[in-house]
Design an enzyme around this catalytic site. Structure first.
Site, short mmCIF file in Angstrom:
data_model
loop_
_atom_site.label_atom_id
_atom_site.label_comp_id
_atom_site.label_asym_id
_atom_site.label_seq_id
_atom_site.Cartn_x
_atom_site.Cartn_y
_atom_site.Cartn_z
N ASP A 1 0.78 -1.26 -0.11
CA ASP A 1 0.07 0.10 -0.07
C ASP A 1 0.86 1.43 0.03
OD1 ASP A 1 1.08 0.15 2.67
OD2 ASP A 1 -1.27 -0.19 3.56
N SER A 2 2.11 1.30 0.13
CA SER A 2 3.07 2.25 -0.16
C SER A 2 2.84 2.89 -1.63
CB SER A 2 4.63 1.70 0.17
OG SER A 2 4.96 0.67 -0.66
N ASP B 1 -0.41 -6.49 -0.50
CA ASP B 1 -0.89 -5.78 0.95
C ASP B 1 -2.60 -5.97 0.78
OD1 ASP B 1 0.29 -5.02 3.04
OD2 ASP B 1 1.01 -3.12 2.17
N LYS C 1 -0.50 -9.60 3.01
CA LYS C 1 0.12 -9.16 4.22
C LYS C 1 -1.22 -8.27 4.72
CE LYS C 1 2.96 -5.69 4.24
NZ LYS C 1 2.19 -4.97 5.11
N GLU D 1 -1.69 -6.00 8.69
CA GLU D 1 -1.20 -5.00 9.80
C GLU D 1 -1.50 -5.39 11.17
OE1 GLU D 1 -0.38 -0.90 8.90
OE2 GLU D 1 0.42 -1.35 6.97
N GLU E 1 8.94 -3.59 10.98
CA GLU E 1 9.33 -2.36 10.36
C GLU E 1 9.63 -1.05 11.59
OE1 GLU E 1 7.58 1.25 7.43
OE2 GLU E 1 6.42 -0.59 7.64
#
Length: 279
Positions: free
Chosen positions: A44-45, A83, A111, A113, A175
């Site tokens: 999502d970056s 993501d 992935k 979070e 991270e």
């Protein structure tokens, strides 16, 4: 050789470092795959690095899928991770629908979070390879700051990583955490860890592709500029603009010409048409 989860786990067991970069487009995917990267990641970056969003939470599932499909066309051997965007895994069933969409469109794994053992367990039981993500998590934190600097917060993250592994996580991204904590978590887990700003002792590393190519203007402590492509691109754009304005591009070697007889027909036709219009 197609790199799968068994291969990624084999590298951890044999103390071989894992390589991973973000990717959002087809030509970059081809180059990263050719370079032999283990994991290519549609994160999502892409929101802040590719789409001009102010924050990763603006990225939608459609955004991820659009770029995932492009990257999938270029990836032949690397493991392709995608993501799960913000608010697309609020409960286990929603998460499963999101994960299935991503896998359907080319992802080998997904992935998410934070401490979502319930979601990870549900995805795992439905055959989805799911990665955890702890430490600084862009979808959950407003500011990029190091997490786990105190004993209590470090122990919380360590226990969290163990819990995600127990729930069925295949791998975990760590991270912006202290190197000591990255080392302890990596040694405690049987699944691989991938670090970004997590020190030297994680099982592998990931960077944002624009950061490591020097396209973004940021001087990030956890990253390294491998290419200065931002300056190279700027100079190329400036040179192109100047040459067009000055009539230096295109040159004779850049054009295509008609055969003589076809050109003469065209010129005669235009001349005749022009004369008729004047009368």
């Amino acid at each position: 050789m197609k790199k799968n989860m068994d291969y990624l786990h084999w590298k951890k067991r044999n103390d071989k470092k894992l390589t991973m970069l973000t990717c959002y487009d087809y030509p970059t995917a081809i180059l990263q795959d050719k370079a032999g990267l283990d994991v290519i990641f549609v994160g999502d970056s892409l929101g802040t690095n590719e789409l001009g969003y102010e924050h990763e939470i603006s990225v939608t599932l459609d955004d991820i899928i659009h770029h995932l499909k492009a990257v999938r066309r270029g990836v032949k051997e690397a493991y392709l991770l995608a993501d799960m965007p913000y608010k697309t895994y609020e409960d286990p069933e929603m998460a499963l629908l999101t994960a299935k969409e991503l896998v359907l469109n080319g992802a080998d794994g997904v992935k998410l979070e934070g401490m979502r053992e319930d979601v990870i367990s549900h995805l795992y039981s439905n055959g989805i390879e799911v990665w955890g993500h702890l430490g600084y998590t862009p979808q959950l934190h407003n500011k990029a700051v190091v997490q786990g600097k105190t004993f209590d917060s470090a122990k919380f993250l360590l226990n969290g990583a163990i819990a995600l592994q127990t729930a069925g996580a295949s791998m975990i991204v760590l991270e912006l955490i202290p190197e000591e904590l990255g080392k302890v978590i990596t040694e405690k887990l049987s699944i691989p860890t991938i670090g970004i700003g997590a020190g030297r002792f994680t099982d592998g590393q990931v960077l944002i592709v624009q950061d490591m190519l020097g396209i973004t203007p940021f001087d990030l402590r956890h990253s390294k500029n491998y290419g200065n492509l931002g300056q190279i691109m700027l100079k190329a754009f400036q040179s192109y603009s100047n040459e067009v304005e000055n009539g230096e591009f295109p040159q004779i070697g850049n054009v295509r010409n008609m055969k003589d007889e076809e050109r003469d027909k065209l010129l005669n036709c235009c001349l005749y048409t022009h004369s008729s219009n004047e009368e």
